[in-house]
Design an enzyme around this catalytic site. Structure first.
Site, short mmCIF file in Angstrom:
data_model
loop_
_atom_site.label_atom_id
_atom_site.label_comp_id
_atom_site.label_asym_id
_atom_site.label_seq_id
_atom_site.Cartn_x
_atom_site.Cartn_y
_atom_site.Cartn_z
N HIS A 169 78.14 -17.58 34.81
CA HIS A 169 77.48 -16.12 34.58
C HIS A 169 78.44 -15.24 33.71
O HIS A 169 78.11 -14.22 33.13
CB HIS A 169 76.55 -15.66 35.59
CG HIS A 169 75.60 -14.63 35.16
ND1 HIS A 169 75.65 -13.95 33.96
CD2 HIS A 169 74.61 -13.99 35.69
CE1 HIS A 169 74.51 -13.01 33.99
NE2 HIS A 169 73.84 -13.03 35.16
N ASP A 407 61.25 -26.33 22.53
CA ASP A 407 60.67 -27.76 22.29
C ASP A 407 61.39 -28.70 21.68
O ASP A 407 62.02 -28.48 20.53
CB ASP A 407 59.31 -27.19 21.59
CG ASP A 407 58.55 -28.48 21.23
OD1 ASP A 407 58.86 -29.75 21.57
OD2 ASP A 407 57.50 -28.32 20.37
#
Length: 463
Positions: A169, A407
């Protein structure tokens, strides 16, 4: 946990994937300076997500072909995201870390298989937190170096697969991480029939790396870094270390629950939150969802002292709020931690609680547009005060990230899990797979989770 992983998955290989060697960009060092927005998360455990995909039956490609092309397309994608193949390093003579890619650096990719039930792991519901950890790659840290990213592909006996990602992070926020994954999916799809075909990324997926756009005239970066060093080694804060702060979260006995708010639910919440206002405020879906989730969390915690304050914390994207404005495709951390206090009793009020919570969260967000960096110097010291409060309700993620839009050519993910909330205690927000409404997950003890589920569903029915 190691035993659980060994029993649930069989590791087929642990390999290193480098940016395509033929790329001119991968033949030279590439470094990025550490900004104060990165330093804010210096010691926070990695952000971990899991994406579960069903495969066609019968599969269009065998699993070996899928893995081979995932590796190839990853190598192509890393040409555009060189720092992700590098490391966060802290040189002895430097006052702060640097993100550094050197030729030969690579991303660790674990390929595994499992006999586990794909439907069980890819569905929503209440599950033990430790169940999904075997599908997530580790991101080990030492004092002077830590990888920026690790990946894992787990095959479920031709039923489906999962892609697990661990990000440091202190280099990327959620927006940047999802940008990379969408770029990988884009390149995978567009090179599937012709792996050698040239491919360019659309502008929204092309990373912007120029860190000079992040201004820090007050030296907040070193203020944050010194805070973390003192926090992790109070006796000698001069010792530099990139090791993570000890887990902030929960024990393996805790459970993860995933719930949904449909568009109709959100509209009903909007009506309820503004029913007593002569001039109703148009609360966003985020505000209404966060307010309602917070109320359910406070009620399920059974706080006895109703005058105790509760901190409602959230992460806000600063890209459009900074001066100068930061491009939406900026790659790195570009946001901050914000929040507001409310009394437990006020939130539990069945008549006014939703309106109170919604208004306070809304007003806090509105103030960000006036001066988003105001008080940035005190962000970490404010966390100290929050730790002393009776209840912290914090959300991470955002429906705007569009995690279900990832996708690879197999359709939308069946389910997306932010696994790392078990270590931070935060609540993760995302879009719903259906494209409308909000999905969220949280981690609680089983008794508290059952109370939360009951309060959540009963509350929606009575709106």
């Amino acid at each position: 946990m190691e035993n659980l992983k060994a029993n649930l998955v069989r590791v087929l290989e642990v390999t290193k994937v480098s940016p395509l060697p033929a790329s001119p960009s991968s033949a030279a060092d590439f470094s990025l300076p550490f900004t104060y927005l990165d330093a804010l998360f210096l010691k926070i455990p990695p952000t971990e997500r899991l994406f579960f995909y069903s495969l066609p039956d019968p599969p269009l490609l065998d699993s070996n072909s899928i893995v081979t092309h995932l590796k190839h397309s990853l190598s192509l994608t890393l040409q555009h995201f060189l720092p992700l193949a590098g490391n966060l390093v802290w040189l002895p003579e430097s006052p702060k870390p640097t993100v550094l890619y050197s030729p030969g650096d690579a991303v660790s990719l674990t390929v595994a298989e499992t006999d586990a039930d794909f439907t069980h792991f890819s569905c929503t519901g209440i599950r033990r937190v430790e169940e999904c950890r075997p599908f997530v790659p580790e991101l080990p840290a030492v004092d002077d170096s830590v990888p920026v990213m690790a990946l894992q592909i787990t095959l479920f006996q031709n039923r489906g697969l999962s892609i697990g990602i661990s990000n440091h992070h202190a280099f990327v926020d959620g927006k940047s991480s999802i940008m990379f994954l969408k770029s990988w999916a884009h390149i995978f799809k567009h090179t599937q029939n012709n792996p050698e075909s040239p491919i360019t990324l659309p502008p929204e997926l092309t990373p912007f790396f120029d860190r000079s756009i992040i201004k820090d005239p007050k030296g907040i970066d070193l203020l944050y870094i010194n805070y973390w060093l003192k926090k992790t080694n109070p006796t000698d804060p001069s010792i530099k270390s990139l090791k993570y702060f000890p887990n902030l979260g929960v024990s393996p006995e805790m459970v993860r629950g995933t719930f949904e708010l449909t568009r109709t639910d959100i509209e009903n919440l909007r009506k309820s939150a503004t029913k007593e206002d002569e001039s109703p405020t148009r609360f966003s879906s985020f505000v209404l969802a966060f307010a309602y989730i917070s109320i359910c969390a406070v009620k399920s915690a059974r706080i006895e002292q109703k005058n105790k304050r509760v901190y409602l914390g959230f992460y806000a994207d600063w890209r459009a709020r900074l001066d100068p404005v930061v491009p939406t495709n900026y790659f790195g951390n570009c946001g901050g931690s914000h929040g507001v206090f409310a009394e437990a009793g006020a939130l539990e009020d069945d008549e006014k609680g939703l309106g109170v919570a919604s208004k306070r969260i809304h007003e806090t967000i509105q103030r960000l547009d006036e001066n988003v960096t105001k008080g940035a110097e005190e962000t970490l010291s404010k966390w100290e005060k929050v730790e002393e409060e009776i209840k912290f309700v914090g959300v991470v993620g955002s429906p705007r990230l569009g995690v279900y839009g990832l996708d690879f050519g197999w359709g939308k993910p069946e389910n997306v899990k932010m696994v790392s909330i078990e270590r931070t205690g935060s609540i993760s927000l995302a879009d719903r797979r259906t494209g409308d409404g909000i999905e969220f997950s949280l981690v609680l003890s089983q008794p508290e989770m059952l109370r939360f589920a009951s309060i959540f569903s009963d509350g929606l029915r009575t709106l």
